[in-house]
Structures are given as C-alpha cells and as structure tokens.
Design a protein around this motif. Structure first.
Motif, mmCIF file in Angstrom:
data_model
loop_
_atom_site.group_PDB
_atom_site.id
_atom_site.type_symbol
_atom_site.label_atom_id
_atom_site.label_comp_id
_atom_site.label_asym_id
_atom_site.label_seq_id
_atom_site.Cartn_x
_atom_site.Cartn_y
_atom_site.Cartn_z
ATOM 1 N N ASP A 111 -33.119 87.253 -29.872
ATOM 2 C CA ASP A 111 -32.908 88.036 -28.645
ATOM 3 C C ASP A 111 -33.699 87.407 -27.504
ATOM 4 O O ASP A 111 -33.229 87.362 -26.365
ATOM 5 N N VAL A 114 -31.899 84.173 -26.232
ATOM 6 C CA VAL A 114 -30.709 84.483 -25.421
ATOM 7 C C VAL A 114 -31.131 85.125 -24.090
ATOM 8 O O VAL A 114 -30.597 84.786 -23.024
ATOM 9 N N LYS A 118 -30.333 83.683 -20.284
ATOM 10 C CA LYS A 118 -29.721 84.503 -19.222
ATOM 11 C C LYS A 118 -30.636 84.563 -18.003
ATOM 12 O O LYS A 118 -30.166 84.466 -16.866
ATOM 13 N N ASP A 123 -24.807 81.047 -18.538
ATOM 14 C CA ASP A 123 -23.792 81.975 -19.046
ATOM 15 C C ASP A 123 -23.269 81.441 -20.377
ATOM 16 O O ASP A 123 -22.892 80.267 -20.475
ATOM 17 N N LEU A 124 -23.229 82.280 -21.403
ATOM 18 C CA LEU A 124 -22.772 81.823 -22.720
ATOM 19 C C LEU A 124 -21.291 82.102 -22.970
ATOM 20 O O LEU A 124 -20.754 81.700 -24.007
ATOM 21 N N GLY A 125 -20.633 82.776 -22.033
ATOM 22 C CA GLY A 125 -19.241 83.201 -22.223
ATOM 23 C C GLY A 125 -18.326 82.038 -22.592
ATOM 24 O O GLY A 125 -18.241 81.062 -21.841
ATOM 25 N N LEU A 145 -26.788 84.714 -30.788
ATOM 26 C CA LEU A 145 -25.680 84.020 -30.121
ATOM 27 C C LEU A 145 -24.343 84.658 -30.486
ATOM 28 O O LEU A 145 -23.451 84.806 -29.643
ATOM 29 N N GLU A 148 -23.100 87.502 -28.630
ATOM 30 C CA GLU A 148 -22.569 87.170 -27.294
ATOM 31 C C GLU A 148 -21.122 86.703 -27.444
ATOM 32 O O GLU A 148 -20.656 86.417 -28.538
ATOM 33 N N ASP A 149 -20.456 86.524 -26.286
ATOM 34 C CA ASP A 149 -19.038 86.148 -26.298
ATOM 35 C C ASP A 149 -18.876 84.619 -26.362
ATOM 36 O O ASP A 149 -18.211 84.025 -25.518
ATOM 37 N N ILE A 150 -19.503 83.971 -27.364
ATOM 38 C CA ILE A 150 -19.358 82.508 -27.450
ATOM 39 C C ILE A 150 -18.047 82.181 -28.171
ATOM 40 O O ILE A 150 -17.505 82.986 -28.919
ATOM 41 N N LYS A 177 -15.547 85.692 -35.810
ATOM 42 C CA LYS A 177 -16.259 84.671 -35.020
ATOM 43 C C LYS A 177 -16.145 83.320 -35.718
ATOM 44 O O LYS A 177 -16.166 83.244 -36.956
#
Ligand SMILES: NC(=O)c1ccc[n+]([C@@H]2O[C@H](COP(=O)([O-])OP(=O)(O)OC[C@H]3O[C@@H](n4cnc5c(N)ncnc54)[C@H](OP(=O)(O)O)[C@@H]3O)[C@@H](O)[C@H]2O)c1
Length: 266
Positions: A111, A114, A118, A123-125, A145, A148-150, A177
C-alpha cells in the motif's frame, strides 16, 4: 517532544541495520502528529529473532515493532494474529503489541509503494508492470498493484519457483487479472519495479539487463539506501522516469503511525 518515562517505544527489527532510513521519516512524523513515541533500530540476526521476540512481549511501553529485511516472513509466524494483507500473504512489516503482550501483524509495504507512486503523480491505469523479486516487499507490492486497474503484472525472481508460486496465488486471489512469472526483461513494460534487495550493496549486480529499458518507462525502487541506486542511475541515463525507494516509506509512514499509536488502529 522530549523522550520521557511516558514515551512509547517502537523497535525496528532488521539485519543488518546500517542501511536503515525509516527513523529519519518516522520520528519527525510522530512529532508532527503529536504522538509521544520514538522509533529505534534493533539489529537482530535471524538466529536470535525468536528470543528477541519473546523479550518484546514483556516490554510494557512498547507500541509495536516495524519489520524489514530479512524478518518479514518469520515475524508473521511469531505474531498471535494477522490482519488484512498480512493474513492473506503470511508476511508482515509491522506488529502492534497489545496490552497482554500478544502481537497483531499487518502489512503496509505494498500500500505504501502504490501510495508513493500516486503521490509522485504516476498513474497505474491500464499499465503493464514488471516486478522484480518475490520476497516480502515484492509480495506486498504485487498485491497492492493488483488492487489497482493495471493491465498486466509479470513477476521475475532469481528463484523462479518463488515467482511462479506467487503468481499462482495471486491469480486465485484476483480472478480475471493477468499475472504471470517471467524473465527479467523490461521490453514492452510501462512500469518496472525493483522489489529485490539488489542495489543495497555497492558490489550488487543490476536486477535486470538495463538495455531492455525504453525511454519513458517508470522505473521504481524499494531499496532506499543509496537514495539513487545504480539501477535508477542507469534508468535515468536511458531516459526513464525514476521513482526512489524512499517514496515507499513516505507513502506508508502515516499508515504505520496510525496503526501503532491510535486507539482505532488495531
Ligand atoms: N523502501 C521501503 O519502504 C522498503 C520497504 C520494505 C523493504 N524495502 C527493501 O526491499 C528489499 C527487499 O526486502 P524484502 O523484505 O522483500 O526481502 P526478502 O523477503 O528477503 O526478499 C529478497 C528478494 O530479493 C531477491 N534477492 C536477494 N538477493 C539477490 C541476488 N543476489 N540476486 C537476485 N535476487 C536477489 C530475493 O530473491 P530469491 O527469492 O531468489 O532469494 C527476493 O526476491 C530490501 O532492500 C529492503 O530494504 C524497502
């Protein structure tokens, strides 16, 4: 705040201790937050960890323990209970001492990493991420990770079986994922993270062949000392965006302080 008889102590368990930088971030934060506490390094070898731990149970002004290399897996087995990511992964980097001498373990490394990314505006998107390492820090980061939306996570480790086992565990935990074990080759990745201990010692090899790094790739570190590791130097020379190991701790010190010192932090 001056140290007094009311000050609560946090012990940082590590071996060796010379690389430790957490006290320089954590002690000023306690001061800022108004907590009467102090973090001190304890250099404890793996052979002496269980004995030291037994002693800590009887220290009544101990708020808890912060844990780093090489103790995170072992401390998870010494805690009386684990919560959150620590329970899922059986790894912990902080343990709170309860009034009866029992310990509750948590894991905030991932956490923190990440949150640090941020905070630095990354941005990890939909990003493709290569994570080097499958030890305590890397395991926590992999978990965070995947929350997140990786787009994809590939884990590469010196001992490949550990990367494969971690990837399998994470696929079960995060259905849908894309997560696999793979080689230490940065080609095609948007983000590369060194989650190994390599870089701590001056003679360490680089954790991956840097010629595979393309300009514009975000290259992050867990190693905090030196501040700029040989990997980050090589990555910057290749036009990558570098992200220092220190951001991982600045990303998580708030979480650690709240867990150890606030009444609601258990
Ligand atoms: N910035 C922060 O806030 C922060 C927080 C936590 C940790 N850290 C740093 O993260 C690093 C790793 O800590 P950890 O707790 O994850 O340690 P760990 O559980 O002992 O894991 C060490 C990892 O490094 C790999 N490794 C070690 N020596 C290697 C070598 N010579 N060649 C290739 N791979 C090697 C290991 O591979 P094998 O599985 O093959 O042994 C494993 O993946 C340490 O430097 C620690 O100081 C930083």
């Amino acid at each position: 705040m001056p140290i007094s008889g009311k000050t609560r102590v946090v012990v940082h368990l590590t071996y060796p201790a010379k690389h430790l930088r957490t006290p320089e971030f954590f002690n000023p934060l306690l001061e800022r937050l108004g907590y009467d506490g102090v973090l001190v390094p304890w250099e404890v070898s793996p052979a002496n960890l269980a004995t030291a731990w037994q002693g800590l149970r009887g220290i009544e002004n101990l708020a808890g323990v912060i844990v780093t290399v090489p103790h995170k897996l072992e401390v998870a087995t010494l805690c009386d209970e684990l919560k959150g990511t620590a329970l899922l992964l059986k790894v912990c980097n902080v343990a709170k001492r309860l009034a009866d001498g029992r310990f509750t373990g948590r894991m905030f490394d991932g956490d923190g990493f990440v949150a640090g990314l941020k905070k630095q505006g990354h941005d990890l998107g939909r990003k493709r991420v290569l994570l080097l390492g499958a030890g305590g820090a890397a395991t926590g980061i992999a978990h965070a990770l995947l929350a997140e939306d990786i787009q994809e996570l590939v884990i590469s480790n010196r001992t490949p079986a550990k990367a494969e086992a971690l990837a399998l565990e994470l696929r079960l935990m995060f259905p849908g994922k894309r997560v696999n074990a793979g080689p230490a080759d940065a080609s095609g990745f948007d983000v590369v993270i060194n989650g190994t201990a390599l870089g701590l010692n001056a003679r360490d090899p680089l954790p991956l062949p840097v010629e595979t790094l393309a300009a514009g790739t975000i290259v992050g570190e867990v190693v905090m000392n030196p501040d700029i590791t040989p990997l980050l130097t090589a990555a910057a020379e290749r036009g990558c965006i570098i992200h220092k190991g220190a951001h991982m701790i600045t990303g998580q010190v708030d979480l650690l302080a709240e867990f150890l010192f606030s009444q609601a932090g258990v």
